[in-house]
Enzyme design. Structure first.
Site, PDB file in Angstrom:
ATOM      1  N   SER A 117       0.614  -1.223   0.222  1.00 11.26           N
ATOM      2  CA  SER A 117      -0.258   0.140   0.333  1.00 11.26           C
ATOM      3  C   SER A 117       0.528   1.329   0.054  1.00 11.26           C
ATOM      4  O   SER A 117       1.737   1.210  -0.976  1.00 11.26           O
ATOM      5  CB  SER A 117      -0.888  -0.396   1.195  1.00 11.26           C
ATOM      6  OG  SER A 117      -1.753   1.040   1.083  1.00 11.26           O
ATOM      7  N   ASP A 149      -6.063  -3.856  -2.788  1.00  8.59           N
ATOM      8  CA  ASP A 149      -4.759  -3.423  -1.587  1.00  8.59           C
ATOM      9  C   ASP A 149      -4.411  -4.405  -1.336  1.00  8.59           C
ATOM     10  O   ASP A 149      -5.096  -5.489  -0.633  1.00  8.59           O
ATOM     11  CB  ASP A 149      -5.484  -2.353  -0.247  1.00  8.59           C
ATOM     12  CG  ASP A 149      -4.384  -1.741   0.788  1.00  8.59           C
ATOM     13  OD1 ASP A 149      -3.844  -2.123   0.874  1.00  8.59           O
ATOM     14  OD2 ASP A 149      -4.632  -0.970   0.301  1.00  8.59           O
TER      15      ASP A 149
END
Length: 300
Positions: free
Chosen positions: A37, A181
């Site tokens: 991320s 993600d």
């Protein structure tokens, strides 16, 4: 072989930038950098040694540079930032039959703007390997995407996908699969660094080692969902760290863990330039003090 691992954590990535800046200034050379991320946004620039550039990016970013459809509204009540739902944008997404509350196509453009083709080619030709973490939602599995395996456009896509905190940001389709993600499956990829041959791993974990204060649970369904996701990711993080420590012990790998000393924010999807500038400096000072303490402990 030395590796740098940076966990997910949204805007808290500014703290990780400060930690990494200090470590680089101390002469640490990394053969492998892994990010999840926000960590995936940091590591290409850190591998290039361009701390000044990534510092400028992280201390000037705002919500408008990330979201083309922003599902959040930030209000101040008695000096405290309160996150509420942007009813208009969320309703617009429903009317358009979208599956997410917001969209983050602007972040995709920012990645290409700030990480150039020439920088990509420089990294790909170097000895250093850059790896980002993504979650394959179709196959319900984690995938690690190394810069050496892709061209420029694809690798920029993987960086962007690694950051897409669904359902608040875009869901991405690539090939026959849909992705989100990397933090949903591997928030702190310590074990992957060890599997790739690291013998010393510096790990920046964008959370406190223990919960310092009780979490305030959201007062509406939207903020409650944000808090629920945060709780689930906390469990993923603890699992990753536990597995990472066990793997390090088994392979005789040295781990240097850098946690945030305080709880930086309740919502890491809120990007406040002033706070992120402060967190960067706090990360730098924390790494400096921790390194000094570690050196003192080595003295007879």
């Amino acid at each position: 072989m030395r590796a740098l691992v940076i966990s997910g954590g949204g805007s808290k990535g500014a703290f990780a930038g400060g930690v990494a800046q200090y470590l680089l200034e101390q002469g640490h050379k990394y053969d492998l950098l892994l990010g999840t991320s926000t960590g995936s946004l940091l590591i290409p620039h850190l591998a290039l040694g361009d701390v000044k550039k990534i510092h400028s990016i992280y201390t000037n970013v705002n919500m408008k540079k990330i979201f083309n459809i922003n599902p959040f509204v930030v209000k101040k009540r008695k000096g405290i930032e309160i996150v509420t739902i942007n009813h208009f944008n969320v309703l617009l997404q429903f009317l358009r039959k979208k599956r997410t509350f917001g969209e983050s196509q602007k972040l995709r453009k920012q990645i290409r703007k700030n990480f150039t083709l020439s920088e990509f080619n420089q990294l790909k030709a170097s000895h250093c390997n850059i790896v980002v973490t993504v979650t394959n939602l179709t196959k319900n599995d984690v995938e690690y995407k190394a810069i050496r395996d892709f061209d420029y456009e694809d690798f920029c896509d993987w960086i962007w996908i690694s950051c897409n905190y669904i359902p608040f940001m875009s869901i991405a389709s690539k090939g026959d699969c849909e992705y989100g993600d990397g933090g949903f499956s591997s928030l702190v990829p310590i074990r992957e660094a060890i599997n790739r041959g690291a013998t010393v791993v510096d790990v920046v974990i964008l959370e406190t080692e223990t919960q310092l204060t009780p979490r305030v649970i959201g007062k509406n369904p939207f903020s409650l969902m944000v808090d629920l996701f945060a709780t689930l990711l906390d469990q993923v993080e603890k699992h990753d760290i536990t597995i990472g420590k066990l793997s390090a012990n088994h392979h005789d790998v040295k781990l240097n863990l850098f946690y945030t000393p305080t709880q930086l924010t309740d919502n890491a999807l809120i990007f406040n330039k002033q706070k992120m500038k402060q967190w960067w400096q706090e990360g730098y000072e924390y790494a400096k003090n921790k390194s000094a303490l570690m050196s003192d402990n080595k003295l007879p």
